[in-house]
Motif scaffolding. Sequence first.
Motif, short mmCIF file in Angstrom:
data_model
loop_
_atom_site.label_atom_id
_atom_site.label_comp_id
_atom_site.label_asym_id
_atom_site.label_seq_id
_atom_site.Cartn_x
_atom_site.Cartn_y
_atom_site.Cartn_z
N ASN A 51 23.95 45.76 44.77
CA ASN A 51 24.06 44.50 44.04
C ASN A 51 22.97 43.50 44.41
O ASN A 51 22.93 42.41 43.84
CB ASN A 51 25.43 43.86 44.31
CG ASN A 51 26.58 44.70 43.79
OD1 ASN A 51 26.42 45.46 42.83
ND2 ASN A 51 27.73 44.59 44.41
N GLU A 70 20.95 36.71 45.78
CA GLU A 70 20.11 37.64 45.02
C GLU A 70 18.73 37.81 45.64
O GLU A 70 17.98 38.71 45.26
CB GLU A 70 19.98 37.17 43.56
CG GLU A 70 19.13 35.92 43.35
CD GLU A 70 19.90 34.62 43.55
OE1 GLU A 70 19.36 33.56 43.18
OE2 GLU A 70 21.04 34.67 44.08
N LYS A 74 20.28 52.91 43.98
CA LYS A 74 20.38 51.64 43.26
C LYS A 74 19.54 50.55 43.91
O LYS A 74 19.31 49.49 43.31
CB LYS A 74 21.85 51.20 43.20
CG LYS A 74 22.72 52.10 42.34
CD LYS A 74 24.13 51.56 42.25
CE LYS A 74 25.01 52.43 41.36
NZ LYS A 74 26.40 51.90 41.25
N CYS A 75 19.10 50.79 45.14
CA CYS A 75 18.23 49.84 45.84
C CYS A 75 16.79 50.23 45.53
O CYS A 75 16.12 50.91 46.32
CB CYS A 75 18.49 49.87 47.34
SG CYS A 75 20.20 49.50 47.80
N PRO A 111 19.14 42.91 44.27
CA PRO A 111 17.99 43.49 43.56
C PRO A 111 16.70 43.61 44.35
O PRO A 111 15.86 44.44 44.02
CB PRO A 111 17.81 42.54 42.36
CG PRO A 111 18.45 41.25 42.78
CD PRO A 111 19.59 41.65 43.65
#
Length: 220
Positions: free
Chosen positions: A131, A110, A156-157, A133
């Motif tokens: 996925n 992560e 999404k990034c 973050p």
Amino acid sequence: MALTNTMTLRAFETAPPLDYSFSELATIKDMLEGEPRAGKTKTQLEAEQEKTLHRLEKKNSERQFSLEEEKRTSVPMPEQVSVILKLNNNTLASLAGLDIVAPAVLARPELLTMIDLSFNKFTIIPTELGNFPVLNIVYLHGNRIKSLSETDKLSKCGKLRTLTVHGNPLDKTKDYRLYIISAHRSLRSLNFTSITDKERERSRIWQRLNAPKKKRNGDC
């Protein structure tokens, strides 16, 4: 690296990049079958930390530290974390299975901040990138991505700052650079070139001129 007076290390430490470039990877799961060219996997880092901890405990024991004093004065061992993953110059066309492989090779997936996927065989941009973050650097140059709309997946990034897509068929699309800049306001660099204020303003104008027109009542 400085040691404290109890011979323990500071709490956190960034490990070198985990490098699987030029490793003949055809799928992501192939990473589990071989060793990285540079850097260390989660298992290797944990083994090193265990050895370091054992040496420190032995040294502390020789100095006759009491258990109570050790608990009171020691600080945690540093957690070794690789935040850069290099997968360039392979034959990857997909990141399928990354949800299984990443936790196996990275201590803290992560916390991944950079991934290099350049010079592979991607025809689409992997949705798996969303996925991570805090991912802020993505290299995708030298692939086979044709559709400019594929770059929309990178929305999404949310922390994306640096992106490369040159050397893909999509870079032949007219105004592709303005398209990407207008869609990803957080970007600071595209194709190893800084985005200037003037270029950002041009992208805003381009976006207004090319925005889909809303249908009026009665329109077909």
